[in-house]
Design an enzyme around this catalytic site. Structure first.
Site, PDB file in Angstrom:
ATOM      1  N   LYS A   1       0.836  -1.202   0.000  1.00  0.00           N
ATOM      2  CA  LYS A   1       0.000   0.000   0.000  1.00  0.00           C
ATOM      3  C   LYS A   1       0.876   1.259   0.000  1.00  0.00           C
ATOM      4  CE  LYS A   1      -1.576   1.773   3.913  1.00  0.00           C
ATOM      5  NZ  LYS A   1      -2.129   2.909   4.656  1.00  0.00           N
ATOM      6  N   ASN A   2       1.924   1.263   0.832  1.00  0.00           N
ATOM      7  CA  ASN A   2       2.740   2.472   0.988  1.00  0.00           C
ATOM      8  C   ASN A   2       3.657   2.736  -0.208  1.00  0.00           C
ATOM      9  OD1 ASN A   2       1.530   3.008   3.413  1.00  0.00           O
ATOM     10  ND2 ASN A   2       3.169   2.128   4.659  1.00  0.00           N
TER      11      ASN A   2
ATOM     12  N   CYS B   1      -5.514   8.967  10.313  1.00  0.00           N
ATOM     13  CA  CYS B   1      -5.659   8.125  11.504  1.00  0.00           C
ATOM     14  C   CYS B   1      -5.108   8.809  12.741  1.00  0.00           C
ATOM     15  CB  CYS B   1      -5.016   6.774  11.275  1.00  0.00           C
ATOM     16  SG  CYS B   1      -3.278   6.863  10.916  1.00  0.00           S
TER      17      CYS B   1
ATOM     18  N   ARG C   1       1.499  14.508  11.972  1.00  0.00           N
ATOM     19  CA  ARG C   1       2.449  14.258  10.879  1.00  0.00           C
ATOM     20  C   ARG C   1       2.540  15.569  10.112  1.00  0.00           C
ATOM     21  NH1 ARG C   1       0.920   8.391   8.350  1.00  0.00           N
ATOM     22  NH2 ARG C   1      -0.036   7.464  10.153  1.00  0.00           N
TER      23      ARG C   1
ATOM     24  N   ASP D   1       5.597   0.540  11.977  1.00  0.00           N
ATOM     25  CA  ASP D   1       4.418  -0.206  11.533  1.00  0.00           C
ATOM     26  C   ASP D   1       4.419  -1.670  11.979  1.00  0.00           C
ATOM     27  OD1 ASP D   1       3.162   1.933  10.405  1.00  0.00           O
ATOM     28  OD2 ASP D   1       3.581   1.409   8.322  1.00  0.00           O
TER      29      ASP D   1
ATOM     30  N   ARG E   1      -7.954  -0.859   5.561  1.00  0.00           N
ATOM     31  CA  ARG E   1      -7.127   0.172   4.910  1.00  0.00           C
ATOM     32  C   ARG E   1      -5.762  -0.382   4.536  1.00  0.00           C
ATOM     33  NH1 ARG E   1      -5.919   4.370   8.576  1.00  0.00           N
ATOM     34  NH2 ARG E   1      -4.602   5.008   6.856  1.00  0.00           N
TER      35      ARG E   1
END
Length: 419
Positions: A22-23, A117, A122, A306, A398
């Site tokens: 995803k990233n 989230c 950030r 993560d 997600r």
């Protein structure tokens, strides 16, 4: 709202295929805005965040088509407006990565300040400062970053802190800037390297991706390409921890061991036997209880933030006492309180959690608070005695493609139900 119901206590065994990252997919999809021709991106994971990014491109007027294998074709020549609205950006902070490509290619961008989230601030100031140094006029008003530039010009940028999306935005902006851009203190993550490889396949000139100093020579135009997104190292790590926590044996296919050095070192320390091949990693616990391991998160190539929540879950049933220290995000311990409901012994001291491993967890309803927290609660549910309900699993959707189907494939008793 759906929930996952897990009947715990079964050692996982078998093989599971890892999806695209995803990233990496999100910035690559944003990077398609830079190309003059159609771009085709494969191995895209079918996830809520990816759907949001595709929706965002579509809302701008970009032509996007998706085939049944999730290969995405993007043609940015049909773009009508360079706006990323609040209602889409608030659901996904990563939408900020359209800022650099829009500005570089079309000379303007109105991007909402992100929501996203609940794992802490950030800041986008690094993105803004970098683009201003490259000659952009940027105003922040009414909750939007409004950026304009007739032509971006190369600059020497020293980033205040290591930021993945900041690095990605500035690399994309620099591909079409006039002259040379140097980014110091750049993020080194494999996803940044994947983006650079994608941009290079479109004709960009980028050196040093994967180091803390990236040099970009601006070119006049970027052309179309076919590109496949790399495998998701965090998904791979999560399934390896699932094998370790249940004392099982699992092979993850499509994963690259060299992207998980820090994670594999900690799994070995926990007592796991690890074998690796060119595109697979196998973990075997041999039926043994894991040993407690201390974790301290830091930017790549150190231990990833993560994977912190997943290792916290592992430590709750490990032999011994561990310290888990989170240095990246300030609100990333909310899952610890939920794991206590399953019988975990956890004491929080600022940004460190002291975890004393217990023999067993017992089932209870728990609630996901963010993406990786929800994964850790599923892992805890896999070993808790009884039936655990994990609520608010839209967070997990997600970042994990078909998590219940993949775990079922490995023998877990898990099903998705209406919440």
């Amino acid at each position: 709202m759906d929930k996952l119901q897990i009947h715990g206590g079964i050692p996982l065994e078998g093989e599971v295929r890892i999806s695209g990252a995803k990233n990496a997919a999100l910035p690559i999809l944003a990077g398609t805005l830079l190309a003059q021709e159609t771009v085709s991106v494969g191995n895209v994971p079918h996830l809520q965040d990816v759907t949001t990014m595709i929706e965002l491109l579509g809302q701008m007027g970009v032509s996007v088509t998706i085939d049944d294998k999730m290969r995405v074709e993007v043609d940015a020549s049909t773009i009508r407006e360079c706006v990323a609205p609040y209602e889409l950006v608030r659901t996904m902070r990563a939408s900020i990565v359209v800022l650099g490509p829009l500005l570089a290619r079309f000379g303007k961008a109105d991007v909402s300040l992100p929501g996203g989230c609940a794992i802490g601030a950030r800041p986008v100031n690094i993105h803004v400062a970098g683009l201003r140094a490259m000659g952009a006029d940027i105003q922040i008003e009414n909750g939007y970053i409004r950026a304009r530039a007739d032509k971006l010009v190369g600059a020497h940028l020293v980033l205040d802190t290591v930021t993945v999306t900041g690095t990605e935005n500035l690399v994309m902006a620099a591909t079409l800037a006039e002259g040379e851009t140097v980014i110091e203190n750049a993020a080194r993550e494999p996803e940044v390297v994947d983006l650079a490889n994608f941009l290079t396949s479109m004709g960009a000139q980028i050196q040093g991706a994967g180091t803390d100093r990236i040099t970009i020579h601006g070119v006049k135009r970027l052309h179309g390409t076919h590109y496949d997104v790399l495998a998701d190292r965090i998904e791979a790590g999560t399934y390896l921890v699932a094998a370790a926590i249940t004392r099982g044996r699992v092979r993850v296919k499509g994963a690259r061991a060299d992207h998980l050095d820090a994670v594999l070192a900690k799994l070995r320390e926990a007592g796991a036997k690890i074998a690796v091949g060119e595109n697979w990693i196998e973990l075997d616990m041999g039926g043994k209880r894991p040993r407690a391991v201390d974790i301290r998160t830091a930017p790549y190539p150190a231990f990833p933030t993560d994977m912190q929540a997943q290792f916290a879950a592992l430590n709750t049933v490990a032999e011994g006492v561990s310290a888990v220290t989170e240095t990246i995000f300030e609100n990333r311990f909310m899952h610890m309180l939920e794991m206590r409901r399953l019988g975990a012994e956890i004491r929080l001291e600022g940004n460190t959690a002291i975890i004393r491993g217990v023999d067993k967890l017992t089932a209870a309803p728990v609630m996901a608070t963010d993406l990786r927290a929800s994964a850790s609660l599923v892992l805890a549910g896999l070993i808790a005695q009884g039936t655990t309900d994990v609520l608010r699993i839209y967070h997990i959707d997600r970042g994990y493609e078909c998590i219940e189907e993949k775990l079922e494939q490995l023998g877990a008793q898990i099903k998705r139900m209406p919440g």
